[in-house]
Every structure is written in C-alpha cells, then in structure tokens.
Design a protein around this motif. Sequence first.
Motif, PDB file in Angstrom:
ATOM      1  N   ILE A   1       0.840  -1.198   0.000  1.00 52.50           N
ATOM      2  CA  ILE A   1       0.000   0.000   0.000  1.00 52.50           C
ATOM      3  C   ILE A   1       0.876   1.250   0.000  1.00 52.50           C
ATOM      4  CG2 ILE A   1      -1.666   1.347   1.362  1.00 52.50           C
ATOM      5  CD1 ILE A   1      -2.927  -1.068  -0.006  1.00 52.50           C
ATOM      6  N   ASP A   2       1.934   1.232   0.797  1.00 52.52           N
ATOM      7  CA  ASP A   2       2.856   2.368   0.823  1.00 52.52           C
ATOM      8  C   ASP A   2       3.496   2.576  -0.547  1.00 52.52           C
ATOM      9  OD1 ASP A   2       2.327   2.667   3.530  1.00 52.52           O
ATOM     10  OD2 ASP A   2       4.130   1.589   4.162  1.00 52.52           O
ATOM     11  N   ASP A   3       3.893   1.476  -1.170  1.00 54.65           N
ATOM     12  CA  ASP A   3       4.476   1.560  -2.513  1.00 54.65           C
ATOM     13  C   ASP A   3       3.483   2.173  -3.492  1.00 54.65           C
ATOM     14  OD1 ASP A   3       6.835   0.371  -1.663  1.00 54.65           O
ATOM     15  OD2 ASP A   3       6.259  -1.634  -2.354  1.00 54.65           O
ATOM     16  N   LEU A   4       2.238   1.741  -3.400  1.00 54.56           N
ATOM     17  CA  LEU A   4       1.205   2.252  -4.292  1.00 54.56           C
ATOM     18  C   LEU A   4       0.958   3.735  -4.047  1.00 54.56           C
ATOM     19  CD1 LEU A   4      -0.931   1.777  -6.453  1.00 54.56           C
ATOM     20  CD2 LEU A   4      -2.498   1.077  -4.631  1.00 54.56           C
ATOM     21  N   GLU A   5       0.882   4.140  -2.781  1.00 56.85           N
ATOM     22  CA  GLU A   5       0.663   5.550  -2.463  1.00 56.85           C
ATOM     23  C   GLU A   5       1.811   6.421  -2.964  1.00 56.85           C
ATOM     24  OE1 GLU A   5      -0.075   5.677   1.712  1.00 56.85           O
ATOM     25  OE2 GLU A   5      -2.120   4.921   1.484  1.00 56.85           O
TER      26      GLU A   5
ATOM     27  N   HIS B   1       1.544   9.350  -5.809  1.00 54.56           N
ATOM     28  CA  HIS B   1       2.072  10.690  -5.523  1.00 54.56           C
ATOM     29  C   HIS B   1       2.997  11.159  -6.650  1.00 54.56           C
ATOM     30  CE1 HIS B   1       3.816  14.018  -3.279  1.00 54.56           C
ATOM     31  NE2 HIS B   1       5.011  13.491  -3.433  1.00 54.56           N
ATOM     32  N   ARG B   2       3.970  10.315  -7.032  1.00 50.25           N
ATOM     33  CA  ARG B   2       4.909  10.689  -8.110  1.00 50.25           C
ATOM     34  C   ARG B   2       4.176  10.920  -9.428  1.00 50.25           C
ATOM     35  NH1 ARG B   2       7.797   6.160  -6.357  1.00 50.25           N
ATOM     36  NH2 ARG B   2       7.244   5.179  -8.317  1.00 50.25           N
TER      37      ARG B   2
ATOM     38  N   VAL C   1       5.312   8.423   1.648  1.00 53.43           N
ATOM     39  CA  VAL C   1       5.326   7.483   2.765  1.00 53.43           C
ATOM     40  C   VAL C   1       6.748   7.088   3.135  1.00 53.43           C
ATOM     41  CG1 VAL C   1       4.602   5.183   3.511  1.00 53.43           C
ATOM     42  CG2 VAL C   1       3.046   6.629   2.195  1.00 53.43           C
ATOM     43  N   ALA C   2       7.564   6.745   2.175  1.00 52.24           N
ATOM     44  CA  ALA C   2       8.932   6.298   2.454  1.00 52.24           C
ATOM     45  C   ALA C   2       9.741   7.396   3.122  1.00 52.24           C
ATOM     46  CB  ALA C   2       9.623   5.846   1.176  1.00 52.24           C
ATOM     47  N   ALA C   3       9.640   8.608   2.633  1.00 43.77           N
ATOM     48  CA  ALA C   3      10.397   9.712   3.211  1.00 43.77           C
ATOM     49  C   ALA C   3       9.923   9.981   4.631  1.00 43.77           C
ATOM     50  CB  ALA C   3      10.254  10.964   2.362  1.00 43.77           C
ATOM     51  N   GLY C   4       8.624   9.920   4.857  1.00 44.24           N
ATOM     52  CA  GLY C   4       8.100  10.116   6.202  1.00 44.24           C
ATOM     53  C   GLY C   4       8.594   9.042   7.140  1.00 44.24           C
ATOM     54  N   TRP C   5       8.647   7.817   6.688  1.00 45.40           N
ATOM     55  CA  TRP C   5       9.127   6.714   7.520  1.00 45.40           C
ATOM     56  C   TRP C   5      10.597   6.896   7.835  1.00 45.40           C
ATOM     57  CZ3 TRP C   5      12.781   2.810   7.039  1.00 45.40           C
ATOM     58  CH2 TRP C   5      12.712   1.806   8.003  1.00 45.40           C
TER      59      TRP C   5
END
Length: 62
Positions: A4-8, A12-13, A48-52
């Motif tokens: 889901i994070d990958d999809l979000e 976004h991109r 999501v990745a940057a926030g994590w």
Amino acid sequence: MTRIDDLEEFVHRENLKLFRRQLDLAQDNARRQWLLKRLIEEEAKVPVAAGWLTMGAPSRNS
C-alpha cells in the motif's frame, strides 16, 4: 514498506508528473490556477517512504 505504501508513493509521483505536464499545456488562466493549486497541494504531501525514514525509522541500537 508495504505494498500500500508503494502504491501511495507511486500515485504521488504520477500526480506530480501529471499536474506539471497539464500545467505546461493549459491554455487558459483559470485552468492554470486550478492545476497550480493541485500541484502545490500534492508537493506538500510527504511520500510514505520519506516520512518513515525521517519520522519513524527504528534505530540500530533498538
């Protein structure tokens, strides 16, 4: 990162690319203003990745 994070992050991109491309092609000021507002809103979102990585990454010492 979950699927889901990958999809979000992908959405976004892609939204950023779409809004920039449409902004370049817009021919009337009202459309440009609408697209610019959407682009600014999308840029303000933290992927999501940057926030994590910055807010919740486990430390190596844990």
